[in-house]
Design an enzyme around this catalytic site. Sequence first.
Site, PDB file in Angstrom:
ATOM      1  N   ASP A 244      -7.981  -5.334  -0.363  1.00 62.00           N
ATOM      2  CA  ASP A 244      -8.427  -6.158  -1.490  1.00 62.00           C
ATOM      3  C   ASP A 244      -8.107  -7.635  -1.327  1.00 62.00           C
ATOM      4  O   ASP A 244      -8.618  -8.465  -2.070  1.00 62.00           O
ATOM      5  CB  ASP A 244      -7.780  -5.662  -2.794  1.00 62.00           C
ATOM      6  CG  ASP A 244      -8.462  -4.414  -3.303  1.00 62.00           C
ATOM      7  OD1 ASP A 244      -9.671  -4.284  -3.071  1.00 62.00           O
ATOM      8  OD2 ASP A 244      -7.786  -3.574  -3.923  1.00 62.00           O
TER       9      ASP A 244
ATOM     10  N   HIS B 221       0.853  -1.190   0.000  1.00 57.06           N
ATOM     11  CA  HIS B 221       0.000   0.000   0.000  1.00 57.06           C
ATOM     12  C   HIS B 221       0.884   1.233   0.000  1.00 57.06           C
ATOM     13  O   HIS B 221       1.930   1.233   0.645  1.00 57.06           O
ATOM     14  CB  HIS B 221      -0.910   0.010   1.233  1.00 57.06           C
ATOM     15  CG  HIS B 221      -2.094   0.892   1.052  1.00 57.06           C
ATOM     16  ND1 HIS B 221      -2.045   2.236   1.274  1.00 57.06           N
ATOM     17  CD2 HIS B 221      -3.348   0.614   0.626  1.00 57.06           C
ATOM     18  CE1 HIS B 221      -3.226   2.760   1.003  1.00 57.06           C
ATOM     19  NE2 HIS B 221      -4.039   1.809   0.606  1.00 57.06           N
TER      20      HIS B 221
HETATM   21  N1  CMC Z   1       4.215  -7.671  -4.072  1.00 62.79           N
HETATM   22  C1  CMC Z   1       5.545  -7.696  -4.087  1.00 62.79           C
HETATM   23  N2  CMC Z   1       6.325  -6.630  -3.909  1.00 62.79           N
HETATM   24  C2  CMC Z   1       5.714  -5.466  -3.690  1.00 62.79           C
HETATM   25  C3  CMC Z   1       4.317  -5.357  -3.638  1.00 62.79           C
HETATM   26  C4  CMC Z   1       3.568  -6.521  -3.846  1.00 62.79           C
HETATM   27  N3  CMC Z   1       2.223  -6.478  -3.827  1.00 62.79           N
HETATM   28  N4  CMC Z   1       3.986  -4.083  -3.412  1.00 62.79           N
HETATM   29  C5  CMC Z   1       5.133  -3.402  -3.324  1.00 62.79           C
HETATM   30  N5  CMC Z   1       6.174  -4.228  -3.498  1.00 62.79           N
HETATM   31  C6  CMC Z   1       7.590  -3.867  -3.472  1.00 62.79           C
HETATM   32  C7  CMC Z   1       7.979  -3.204  -4.787  1.00 62.79           C
HETATM   33  O1  CMC Z   1       8.385  -4.150  -5.740  1.00 62.79           O
HETATM   34  C8  CMC Z   1       9.098  -2.284  -4.341  1.00 62.79           C
HETATM   35  O2  CMC Z   1      10.262  -3.065  -4.203  1.00 62.79           O
HETATM   36  P1  CMC Z   1      11.686  -2.444  -4.585  1.00 62.79           P
HETATM   37  O3  CMC Z   1      11.889  -1.314  -3.628  1.00 62.79           O
HETATM   38  O4  CMC Z   1      12.628  -3.587  -4.386  1.00 62.79           O
HETATM   39  O5  CMC Z   1      11.575  -1.992  -6.008  1.00 62.79           O
HETATM   40  C9  CMC Z   1       8.656  -1.856  -2.942  1.00 62.79           C
HETATM   41  O6  CMC Z   1       7.781  -2.870  -2.481  1.00 62.79           O
HETATM   42  C10 CMC Z   1       7.927  -0.533  -2.906  1.00 62.79           C
HETATM   43  O7  CMC Z   1       6.923  -0.587  -3.875  1.00 62.79           O
HETATM   44  P2  CMC Z   1       6.299   0.682  -4.562  1.00 62.79           P
HETATM   45  O8  CMC Z   1       5.926   0.364  -5.956  1.00 62.79           O
HETATM   46  O9  CMC Z   1       7.194   1.868  -4.343  1.00 62.79           O
HETATM   47  O10 CMC Z   1       5.029   0.906  -3.734  1.00 62.79           O
HETATM   48  P3  CMC Z   1       3.855   1.844  -4.161  1.00 62.79           P
HETATM   49  O11 CMC Z   1       3.508   2.630  -2.989  1.00 62.79           O
HETATM   50  O12 CMC Z   1       4.183   2.626  -5.386  1.00 62.79           O
HETATM   51  O13 CMC Z   1       2.748   0.819  -4.605  1.00 62.79           O
HETATM   52  C11 CMC Z   1       0.856  -0.518  -4.675  1.00 62.79           C
HETATM   53  C12 CMC Z   1       1.619   0.553  -3.890  1.00 62.79           C
HETATM   54  C13 CMC Z   1      -0.490  -0.745  -3.993  1.00 62.79           C
HETATM   55  C14 CMC Z   1       0.601  -0.014  -6.099  1.00 62.79           C
HETATM   56  C15 CMC Z   1       1.714  -1.806  -4.724  1.00 62.79           C
HETATM   57  O14 CMC Z   1       1.956  -2.256  -3.417  1.00 62.79           O
HETATM   58  C16 CMC Z   1       1.049  -2.907  -5.535  1.00 62.79           C
HETATM   59  O15 CMC Z   1       1.175  -2.915  -6.766  1.00 62.79           O
HETATM   60  N6  CMC Z   1       0.304  -3.856  -4.873  1.00 62.79           N
HETATM   61  C17 CMC Z   1      -0.405  -4.883  -5.569  1.00 62.79           C
HETATM   62  C18 CMC Z   1      -1.743  -4.347  -6.077  1.00 62.79           C
HETATM   63  C19 CMC Z   1      -2.751  -4.126  -4.979  1.00 62.79           C
HETATM   64  O16 CMC Z   1      -2.946  -4.984  -4.130  1.00 62.79           O
HETATM   65  N7  CMC Z   1      -3.443  -2.966  -5.031  1.00 62.79           N
HETATM   66  C20 CMC Z   1      -4.487  -2.624  -4.066  1.00 62.79           C
HETATM   67  C21 CMC Z   1      -4.072  -1.477  -3.209  1.00 62.79           C
HETATM   68  S1  CMC Z   1      -5.127  -1.274  -1.753  1.00 62.79           S
HETATM   69  C22 CMC Z   1      -6.663  -0.869  -2.332  1.00 62.79           C
HETATM   70  C23 CMC Z   1      -6.701   0.410  -3.076  1.00 62.79           C
HETATM   71  O17 CMC Z   1      -6.347   1.450  -2.543  1.00 62.79           O
HETATM   72  O18 CMC Z   1      -7.139   0.370  -4.221  1.00 62.79           O
END
Ligand code: CMC
Length: 378
Positions: free
Chosen positions: A315, A262
């Site tokens: 989710d 998140h």
């Molecule tokens: N699985 C594996 N690794 C992850 C995940 C995940 N679900 N989420 C984040 N990471 C890792 C990511 O690869 C990165 O690693 P590194 O620093 O080595 O590159 C690190 O954690 C930070 O990730 P980020 O992309 O900077 O995090 P973000 O804040 O941009 O992304 C997110 C948030 C929700 C888009 C992401 O966690 C994600 O894609 N999750 C899966 C999709 C999901 O479940 N979405 C629903 C969100 S909650 C409901 C809503 O608000 O809609």
Amino acid sequence: MEKKNVKLYRGLQGVYFDRTQTTYIDGSNGVLEYRGYNIHDLAEKSTFEEVAYLLIYGDLPNQKQFEDFDTILKSSRSLPKKTFNVIKNIKNSHPMDVLRTIVSMLASFDEDRDDNSVEGTIRKGIRLTAQIPTIVMAHHNIRNNRTPIEPDNNLNHAGNFLYMLEGKKPSQNAINLMDKDFVLHADHGSNASAFTARVVSGTSADIHGAITAGIAALSGPSHGGAAEDVMQMAREIKTPENAEAYVKNLLSNKKRVMGFGHRVYRAEDPRAIHLKEDVKKLSNELGQSEWYEILVSVQKAMAPYSRRGIHVNVDFFAGVIYHLNGIPQDLFVPIFTVGRIPGWTVQIVEQFQHNILIRPLLHYTGERDRKYIPIENR
Ligand code: CMC
């Protein structure tokens, strides 16, 4: 030459862009409050109708206020006839695409169409809250060659939503779970869809436009679309024993595990706690405990990631609850939308109350001073 000393905040991560009095989130400690009320209290004690009122008007309703609000919601559930023709014409599209189209279309039929005052916007937001479940289920019936089911005003918001799926009266347990799910999804600060809605409202465009754009933002897999993907993942995993290898394979291929992570929470998403309990109860009750076990095995396999602040989000457990309630996978994001309308409404209202054009800057890193060459000489 590239401008120096530009501080970039890609994805606007960690940037406060305005004040709000609607929703408080403490991502480090996993705290969520609507209008100062803790989400745990609201999830266990309140109802969607009450929470919608709370978000929109700022206080919990007394009995009379609740009844008046409920009457307005119930009397606004029907759709103009012309919308059904459009739904028929696009019935094979994803339900979120249909929803986006029909919400946009409803602007033309709304009696407050040209009233963008705060009061007019609230009236339209309440009507959309009532109409969106009807759109989702009308489309679902039309695409299955059935006549859309008329809303049942003897049922509450959650009960009527489930009823319109196939015209069967849902169990009280199913209604309660859906109601709680809507409460948990009702608002969540400056998430991508609410921010999108605020950007549109920042230009003083109307609420139908802002919510149409919000729906588009919500539909993506990084936002609302994740519940659908979690269900797909659970189906592919098939048995709890396969979960660890499945997760390892995803991670070693640098793929994300849906339902985890998140932008704001570094602790467990407080909404997920309620949904986890509900999946456990419901899957045991229905003799389908494998779904709960698969999800718990995925959570275990992801445990090492919790040290990096990656926990389950709202989710992760939601999709299986919908599935156990007989709801098809592509209606999971529309369900999120049904819950989120009061949140979008109040954020659009907040934006209007202190409006400012939202217009950040982009740091240009491309070429400069290029000579124009006529097309025949290129
Ligand atoms: N699985 C594996 N690794 C992850 C995940 C995940 N679900 N989420 C984040 N990471 C890792 C990511 O690869 C990165 O690693 P590194 O620093 O080595 O590159 C690190 O954690 C930070 O990730 P980020 O992309 O900077 O995090 P973000 O804040 O941009 O992304 C997110 C948030 C929700 C888009 C992401 O966690 C994600 O894609 N999750 C899966 C999709 C999901 O479940 N979405 C629903 C969100 S909650 C409901 C809503 O608000 O809609």
